[in-house]
Design a protein around this motif. Sequence first.
Motif, PDB file in Angstrom:
ATOM      1  N   ASN A 250       0.806  -1.226   0.000  1.00  0.00           N
ATOM      2  CA  ASN A 250       0.000   0.000   0.000  1.00  0.00           C
ATOM      3  C   ASN A 250       0.836   1.271   0.000  1.00  0.00           C
ATOM      4  OD1 ASN A 250      -2.065  -1.806   0.172  1.00  0.00           O
ATOM      5  ND2 ASN A 250      -2.693  -1.274   2.257  1.00  0.00           N
ATOM      6  N   THR A 251       2.143   1.142  -0.164  1.00  0.00           N
ATOM      7  CA  THR A 251       3.050   2.293  -0.185  1.00  0.00           C
ATOM      8  C   THR A 251       3.291   2.741  -1.619  1.00  0.00           C
ATOM      9  OG1 THR A 251       4.144   1.535   1.832  1.00  0.00           O
ATOM     10  CG2 THR A 251       5.363   3.084   0.453  1.00  0.00           C
ATOM     11  N   LYS A 252       3.436   4.021  -1.826  1.00  0.00           N
ATOM     12  CA  LYS A 252       3.718   4.535  -3.168  1.00  0.00           C
ATOM     13  C   LYS A 252       5.099   4.075  -3.621  1.00  0.00           C
ATOM     14  CE  LYS A 252       4.217   8.802  -5.862  1.00  0.00           C
ATOM     15  NZ  LYS A 252       4.183  10.289  -5.829  1.00  0.00           N
ATOM     16  N   HIS A 253       5.134   3.424  -4.771  1.00  0.00           N
ATOM     17  CA  HIS A 253       6.394   2.934  -5.325  1.00  0.00           C
ATOM     18  C   HIS A 253       6.687   3.529  -6.698  1.00  0.00           C
ATOM     19  CE1 HIS A 253       7.032  -0.151  -2.247  1.00  0.00           C
ATOM     20  NE2 HIS A 253       5.734  -0.407  -2.319  1.00  0.00           N
ATOM     21  N   ALA A 254       5.816   4.386  -7.191  1.00  0.00           N
ATOM     22  CA  ALA A 254       5.972   4.910  -8.548  1.00  0.00           C
ATOM     23  C   ALA A 254       7.355   5.510  -8.745  1.00  0.00           C
ATOM     24  CB  ALA A 254       4.894   5.962  -8.826  1.00  0.00           C
ATOM     25  N   ALA A 255       8.081   4.977  -9.719  1.00  0.00           N
ATOM     26  CA  ALA A 255       9.436   5.457 -10.004  1.00  0.00           C
ATOM     27  C   ALA A 255       9.383   6.808 -10.692  1.00  0.00           C
ATOM     28  CB  ALA A 255      10.170   4.449 -10.889  1.00  0.00           C
ATOM     29  N   ASP A 256      10.337   7.666 -10.392  1.00  0.00           N
ATOM     30  CA  ASP A 256      10.376   8.991 -11.012  1.00  0.00           C
ATOM     31  C   ASP A 256      11.808   9.453 -11.185  1.00  0.00           C
ATOM     32  OD1 ASP A 256       9.840  11.478 -12.024  1.00  0.00           O
ATOM     33  OD2 ASP A 256       9.488  12.394 -10.074  1.00  0.00           O
ATOM     34  N   HIS A 257      12.423   9.018 -12.277  1.00  0.00           N
ATOM     35  CA  HIS A 257      13.751   9.507 -12.612  1.00  0.00           C
ATOM     36  C   HIS A 257      13.701  10.455 -13.808  1.00  0.00           C
ATOM     37  CE1 HIS A 257      15.925   6.939  -9.764  1.00  0.00           C
ATOM     38  NE2 HIS A 257      15.033   6.018 -10.045  1.00  0.00           N
ATOM     39  N   CYS A 258      12.453  10.795 -14.234  1.00  0.00           N
ATOM     40  CA  CYS A 258      12.315  11.796 -15.301  1.00  0.00           C
ATOM     41  C   CYS A 258      11.863  13.124 -14.724  1.00  0.00           C
ATOM     42  CB  CYS A 258      11.349  11.306 -16.377  1.00  0.00           C
ATOM     43  SG  CYS A 258       9.747  10.764 -15.771  1.00  0.00           S
ATOM     44  N   GLY A 259      11.643  13.191 -13.386  1.00  0.00           N
ATOM     45  CA  GLY A 259      11.421  14.459 -12.712  1.00  0.00           C
ATOM     46  C   GLY A 259      10.057  15.080 -12.877  1.00  0.00           C
ATOM     47  N   ILE A 260       9.095  14.365 -13.427  1.00  0.00           N
ATOM     48  CA  ILE A 260       7.791  14.961 -13.689  1.00  0.00           C
ATOM     49  C   ILE A 260       6.684  14.335 -12.861  1.00  0.00           C
ATOM     50  CG2 ILE A 260       7.195  13.408 -15.596  1.00  0.00           C
ATOM     51  CD1 ILE A 260       6.560  17.226 -15.447  1.00  0.00           C
ATOM     52  N   SER A 261       6.966  13.271 -12.123  1.00  0.00           N
ATOM     53  CA  SER A 261       5.918  12.544 -11.403  1.00  0.00           C
ATOM     54  C   SER A 261       5.253  13.370 -10.315  1.00  0.00           C
ATOM     55  CB  SER A 261       6.486  11.258 -10.792  1.00  0.00           C
ATOM     56  OG  SER A 261       6.750  10.310 -11.790  1.00  0.00           O
ATOM     57  N   ALA A 262       5.905  14.421  -9.841  1.00  0.00           N
ATOM     58  CA  ALA A 262       5.299  15.267  -8.815  1.00  0.00           C
ATOM     59  C   ALA A 262       4.023  15.920  -9.335  1.00  0.00           C
ATOM     60  CB  ALA A 262       6.284  16.347  -8.366  1.00  0.00           C
ATOM     61  N   TYR A 263       3.885  15.996 -10.650  1.00  0.00           N
ATOM     62  CA  TYR A 263       2.706  16.610 -11.248  1.00  0.00           C
ATOM     63  C   TYR A 263       1.853  15.581 -11.982  1.00  0.00           C
ATOM     64  CZ  TYR A 263       5.654  20.568 -10.208  1.00  0.00           C
ATOM     65  OH  TYR A 263       6.465  21.469  -9.562  1.00  0.00           O
ATOM     66  N   SER A 264       1.883  14.363 -11.498  1.00  0.00           N
ATOM     67  CA  SER A 264       1.106  13.297 -12.103  1.00  0.00           C
ATOM     68  C   SER A 264       0.232  12.637 -11.052  1.00  0.00           C
ATOM     69  CB  SER A 264       2.032  12.244 -12.728  1.00  0.00           C
ATOM     70  OG  SER A 264       1.319  11.071 -13.071  1.00  0.00           O
ATOM     71  N   ASP A 265      -0.943  12.224 -11.465  1.00  0.00           N
ATOM     72  CA  ASP A 265      -1.818  11.497 -10.557  1.00  0.00           C
ATOM     73  C   ASP A 265      -1.555   9.995 -10.598  1.00  0.00           C
ATOM     74  OD1 ASP A 265      -2.980  13.739  -9.625  1.00  0.00           O
ATOM     75  OD2 ASP A 265      -4.853  13.567 -10.736  1.00  0.00           O
ATOM     76  N   ALA A 266      -0.457   9.579 -11.234  1.00  0.00           N
ATOM     77  CA  ALA A 266      -0.065   8.170 -11.260  1.00  0.00           C
ATOM     78  C   ALA A 266       0.726   7.860  -9.989  1.00  0.00           C
ATOM     79  CB  ALA A 266       0.781   7.873 -12.494  1.00  0.00           C
ATOM     80  N   ARG A 267      -0.005   7.582  -8.917  1.00  0.00           N
ATOM     81  CA  ARG A 267       0.610   7.335  -7.601  1.00  0.00           C
ATOM     82  C   ARG A 267       0.504   5.842  -7.294  1.00  0.00           C
ATOM     83  NH1 ARG A 267      -2.367  12.520  -7.026  1.00  0.00           N
ATOM     84  NH2 ARG A 267      -4.237  11.220  -6.963  1.00  0.00           N
ATOM     85  N   TYR A 268       1.279   5.052  -8.040  1.00  0.00           N
ATOM     86  CA  TYR A 268       1.161   3.597  -7.975  1.00  0.00           C
ATOM     87  C   TYR A 268       1.754   3.019  -6.694  1.00  0.00           C
ATOM     88  CZ  TYR A 268       0.402   4.121 -13.026  1.00  0.00           C
ATOM     89  OH  TYR A 268      -0.077   4.492 -14.265  1.00  0.00           O
ATOM     90  N   GLY A 269       1.034   2.052  -6.121  1.00  0.00           N
ATOM     91  CA  GLY A 269       1.612   1.175  -5.119  1.00  0.00           C
ATOM     92  C   GLY A 269       1.987  -0.112  -5.832  1.00  0.00           C
ATOM     93  N   PHE A 270       2.013  -1.226  -5.125  1.00  0.00           N
ATOM     94  CA  PHE A 270       2.146  -2.519  -5.790  1.00  0.00           C
ATOM     95  C   PHE A 270       0.740  -2.950  -6.214  1.00  0.00           C
ATOM     96  CE2 PHE A 270       6.272  -3.892  -3.429  1.00  0.00           C
ATOM     97  CZ  PHE A 270       7.028  -3.226  -4.391  1.00  0.00           C
ATOM     98  N   GLY A 271       0.483  -2.925  -7.491  1.00  0.00           N
ATOM     99  CA  GLY A 271      -0.822  -3.294  -8.022  1.00  0.00           C
ATOM    100  C   GLY A 271      -1.819  -2.159  -8.060  1.00  0.00           C
ATOM    101  N   TRP A 272      -1.788  -1.277  -7.067  1.00  0.00           N
ATOM    102  CA  TRP A 272      -2.758  -0.178  -6.974  1.00  0.00           C
ATOM    103  C   TRP A 272      -2.475   0.920  -7.997  1.00  0.00           C
ATOM    104  CZ3 TRP A 272      -6.580  -1.731  -4.083  1.00  0.00           C
ATOM    105  CH2 TRP A 272      -6.360  -2.490  -2.920  1.00  0.00           C
ATOM    106  N   ASP A 273      -3.553   1.574  -8.460  1.00  0.00           N
ATOM    107  CA  ASP A 273      -3.418   2.759  -9.314  1.00  0.00           C
ATOM    108  C   ASP A 273      -3.036   3.992  -8.509  1.00  0.00           C
ATOM    109  OD1 ASP A 273      -4.200   1.351 -11.560  1.00  0.00           O
ATOM    110  OD2 ASP A 273      -6.302   1.930 -11.412  1.00  0.00           O
ATOM    111  N   ASP A 274      -3.557   4.060  -7.289  1.00  0.00           N
ATOM    112  CA  ASP A 274      -3.392   5.281  -6.493  1.00  0.00           C
ATOM    113  C   ASP A 274      -3.411   4.915  -5.012  1.00  0.00           C
ATOM    114  OD1 ASP A 274      -3.350   7.847  -5.479  1.00  0.00           O
ATOM    115  OD2 ASP A 274      -4.943   8.597  -6.775  1.00  0.00           O
ATOM    116  N   VAL A 275      -2.398   5.352  -4.274  1.00  0.00           N
ATOM    117  CA  VAL A 275      -2.363   5.113  -2.820  1.00  0.00           C
ATOM    118  C   VAL A 275      -2.270   6.421  -2.041  1.00  0.00           C
ATOM    119  CG1 VAL A 275      -1.361   2.809  -3.030  1.00  0.00           C
ATOM    120  CG2 VAL A 275       0.166   4.792  -2.859  1.00  0.00           C
ATOM    121  N   GLU A 276      -2.367   7.561  -2.755  1.00  0.00           N
ATOM    122  CA  GLU A 276      -2.280   8.866  -2.075  1.00  0.00           C
ATOM    123  C   GLU A 276      -3.261   9.858  -2.706  1.00  0.00           C
ATOM    124  OE1 GLU A 276       1.750  10.179  -2.287  1.00  0.00           O
ATOM    125  OE2 GLU A 276       2.520   8.670  -0.907  1.00  0.00           O
ATOM    126  N   ASN A 277      -4.498   9.469  -2.882  1.00  0.00           N
ATOM    127  CA  ASN A 277      -5.476  10.326  -3.531  1.00  0.00           C
ATOM    128  C   ASN A 277      -5.833  11.503  -2.631  1.00  0.00           C
ATOM    129  OD1 ASN A 277      -7.659  11.504  -4.829  1.00  0.00           O
ATOM    130  ND2 ASN A 277      -8.612   9.564  -5.374  1.00  0.00           N
TER     131      ASN A 277
END
Length: 630
Positions: A250-277
């Motif tokens: 249930n922890t956010k694991h979405a990788a962000d080495h392109c520096g843009i994920s802070a402005y994305s609603d893709a907050r993936y956990g393991f399997g989950w689409d969003d864990v920080e809505n």
Amino acid sequence: MTAGVCMEKLDQICKKFEETYQVKAMAVSIHHHDRCVYTYHAGAKADTLFSVGSISKIMTTVAVLKLVEQGKVELDAPVTRYLKELHIPDERAGKLCVSMLLDHSCGLAGNCYQGKYGNAVNRRHLQQCIAYANQVRLKDTPGMCSTYCNDGFSLAEALIEAVSGQTYAQFITEEILRPCEMKHTDFPLHSLQEGKFLHADSGFDFDYPQEYVNGIGSGGIYSTAEDICRFFDHLMQGNLLHPATLALMNTKHAADHCGISAYSDARYGFGWDDVENPLFCQYGLTACEKSGGTFGFSSHSILLLKEQFSCAVTLCTQKGSPTLLNEELALAYLSETMPLVKRPVSNSLPKPCDMRKWEGVYAYNKGILRLRKEMDHYVLELDENGTWVRAEKLHTDRSGALVSESGSLLRHHDAQLRLTAADAHVYMVLVTPHPLDSALKRRFVYAEQLIPGEAKKTKWQQLDGHLYLQDDEWLFQRKFAHQPLLIRPHHLEGYGGYLCLTHPLWEQNEREAVNTLRFPGTNAAEIGNLLWINEKELQYGMYHYRCADALPLLEEGEYRFRDAKVHWYRITASFEQLTCYGNARMILLDEKGNVLFDSIYMNGIHDIETACYAGIIMDEKAMVKVQLQG
């Protein structure tokens, strides 16, 4: 508020949704503290099976994590330790770890569709998925960026089978369904009893037959809203995973080495689409969410661990958002059963970059856009096979964002387009007010700016002006054109090195054109590489394309083929009658590749003036008989 009044409010929400979107069938279930507190059914019974699509990924994730707890799998171990037959032809493939299959950072192209969405069982799909992975380079370095990827979960399904020594269905049944007493969950491995499942609307004369999503672990399971909540109950109670493992999931694991994920609603956990809505975070709630969608079905699920709460929606409709319906129901119930105090949450918006960098060509997986300035405003245009079509007139607001004069931007009402830079790249970020709380902003990384370059004289330019048709779709594929049946490769002036289809590919060498888009979410997902066979034949992802320059005319007569290929013809005459014998199929396309007619879903052929191409496919015992007018 009394329980009766609360239930009445939930009923009103469901009925409004049902009437607004003319829903064919729907089911809702809400559980609180291991107890079913609310259900709603329309057009379906409590035990009617829905295709729940990607909610299957949660069961796949739990299965992998159970193998981890059993000491049979390590999340940080390379996938090839468990899948010996996986040999991705890419020097970066050694970095692909098991955990990356679960958080969408695996770097796979992710468009293994052939034989996946069917009207029949395809037991070879997992082997086809592995074979495809063994043929193409990765589209990104594993662990770099979390871009939604179905194929990662197909590999996870194969891993479960390889490690457990059981089929996926056997392992899920023994480890999840039986302990959770999920008596109304099944797999697309056999014919379901009529009346026990739903037939989705095909958009033609006949409804779809039973759906077989042959990538079961990524999206093929049948279930009910009640069974999904029961599954979540057992998950929250620690009956399936240890608390520490569930917390990791249930922890956010979405990788962000392109520096843009802070402005994305893709907050993936393991399997989950969003864990920080933020919709839930503003009330101090942590919600884990997963949606699903197939042809005619859509679904959504929510789990709140601390509150021991779950909510699931399953729909048989092409319209409406199960996500918004489920979120509205969850908040309506929670607000009446516990004290919720709203507090500000971080919902930062991207800062506009230097306006001199705004103009240019941008791309995502389904389109190429050009932003240019005209006098005191901007114009957003769409590429249609090398021709720019004016789409939107934009101007800047006080915050420095671009807004449309019409009030609708890229089919989103009251939206803003923010141009921001990250890691030396410029991105379009679409910002919209949340439909359930306009103070919150939803953010989607929409497109990435391409880098201009001088035209290069390469053999890829020989493809310009030619049309290519896909000739190896599976006969029992549920819907043709999930990947384009027709492509027109072309080049854009001022952007040498890019070969354009519906999206751009970089001409890596004289044999391969590869994806260059890299940003989180879904708009850079499911993009394959293009392989040059010769100027008459191309391979895009899993599919083979043949040049249409010399297509024969469709003539009156009987057609028999033994090669399971799609045979294409040009249409110059109207049909009098079409008869398919055995497992045969004919489809008609317009000049843009849209499917106008599909013989397995339509009652007789009609005079379709815009039809340009006819495709015929069959097995070795079938035949198609064509009679033309005049």
